[in-house]
Design a protein around this motif. Sequence first.
Motif, PDB file in Angstrom:
ATOM      1  N   TYR A  34       0.945   2.942   6.147  1.00  0.00           N
ATOM      2  CA  TYR A  34       2.282   2.719   5.593  1.00  0.00           C
ATOM      3  C   TYR A  34       2.271   2.792   4.061  1.00  0.00           C
ATOM      4  N   ASN A  35       1.154   2.393   3.469  1.00  0.00           N
ATOM      5  CA  ASN A  35       1.047   2.377   2.008  1.00  0.00           C
ATOM      6  C   ASN A  35       0.359   3.609   1.443  1.00  0.00           C
TER       7      ASN A  35
ATOM      8  N   LEU B 286       3.182  -5.681   5.367  1.00  0.00           N
ATOM      9  CA  LEU B 286       3.998  -5.579   6.581  1.00  0.00           C
ATOM     10  C   LEU B 286       3.934  -6.828   7.459  1.00  0.00           C
TER      11      LEU B 286
ATOM     12  N   ILE C  19      -2.560   0.132  10.234  1.00  0.00           N
ATOM     13  CA  ILE C  19      -1.143   0.496  10.139  1.00  0.00           C
ATOM     14  C   ILE C  19      -0.628   0.229   8.728  1.00  0.00           C
ATOM     15  N   GLU C  20      -1.039  -0.884   8.154  1.00  0.00           N
ATOM     16  CA  GLU C  20      -0.614  -1.204   6.780  1.00  0.00           C
ATOM     17  C   GLU C  20      -1.192  -0.199   5.790  1.00  0.00           C
TER      18      GLU C  20
ATOM     19  N   VAL D  44       9.734   5.660   8.168  1.00  0.00           N
ATOM     20  CA  VAL D  44       8.756   5.821   7.091  1.00  0.00           C
ATOM     21  C   VAL D  44       7.350   5.827   7.667  1.00  0.00           C
ATOM     22  N   LEU D  45       7.064   4.887   8.555  1.00  0.00           N
ATOM     23  CA  LEU D  45       5.735   4.807   9.164  1.00  0.00           C
ATOM     24  C   LEU D  45       5.410   6.084   9.937  1.00  0.00           C
TER      25      LEU D  45
ATOM     26  N   CYS E 211       8.955  -3.498   8.519  1.00  0.00           N
ATOM     27  CA  CYS E 211       8.595  -2.077   8.569  1.00  0.00           C
ATOM     28  C   CYS E 211       9.809  -1.179   8.813  1.00  0.00           C
ATOM     29  N   ASP E 212       9.868  -0.077   8.064  1.00  0.00           N
ATOM     30  CA  ASP E 212      10.801   1.014   8.336  1.00  0.00           C
ATOM     31  C   ASP E 212      10.035   2.002   9.214  1.00  0.00           C
TER      32      ASP E 212
ATOM     33  N   ASN F  91       1.540   5.148  -1.854  1.00  0.00           N
ATOM     34  CA  ASN F  91       2.514   4.248  -2.481  1.00  0.00           C
ATOM     35  C   ASN F  91       1.969   3.721  -3.800  1.00  0.00           C
TER      36      ASN F  91
ATOM     37  N   LYS G 230       4.528   8.743   7.506  1.00  0.00           N
ATOM     38  CA  LYS G 230       3.231   8.471   6.880  1.00  0.00           C
ATOM     39  C   LYS G 230       2.082   8.837   7.821  1.00  0.00           C
TER      40      LYS G 230
END
Length: 245
Positions: A234-235, A244, A230-231, A205-206, A201-202, A238, A209
């Motif tokens: 994060y997406n 992740l 969380i995933e 970025v999270l 994970c960055d 995208n 998001k």
Amino acid sequence: MNPPKITVTKEYEKFSTILGNRIINEKKVENLMADISKGLNLLPYCPVIVFRKDNNLKIVDGQHRFEATKRLELPVHYVECEQLDLKKIASLNSRSDKWKNSDFLECYVRLGIEDYVTLLDFLRKYKIIYSASIDLLMYGNPKAKGSNSMEAFRNGEFEVKFLDKATELVNLTTEIFGRYVFSNDRYLIGAVMELKEAGICDFEVLKNKVSEAPNIMEKKSNIKEYKYLIEQVYNFKNQKRVALF
């Protein structure tokens, strides 16, 4: 073994508390006094437990009963036991519901045990529940499987071994999810820990998001469900999904 002998006295000056005993709860004393005044006096059947030291009677159990008795100028019923140090008293109380976690913490802080002072500071700063804070500081994990951390805490055996890791983990969780009232949830912290350990994970970025899609996150009842959310966050938007975990 002979049963303990109940002694009765009005020499209140003989009694004293022990450093680390709980602070007197005035409401509890008042309730006891009200019951006694109404004719419900069970104090002779629940004697104060003391040990003798330097001609003083040190109260092990029954501070509130003693205080109510003294204020009403009634005889104190007490029994003597062997001398106990405060750790033994706390351990004794850990086998019952008499002491709350805050009582144990206050007891050991007043004894000057540095690990408990650190725990108190950690609890005040992050507002995380006792068991999660203790697991974080002892094991570096907010939900350490098979740990006996709460028993160790009550027995005066709690040790801070992962302060830096715990602080870093909680700060990271707060930085990303601080907008939510559940940001101090042990399961969310556990999910962030696993996310950090996975190394994919960055976090910038999270964090961005989460700002873009704040409504995706909600309180969950286990780490697995938080990881799934969380995933999802994060997406968000995208074109290509990133796994992740």
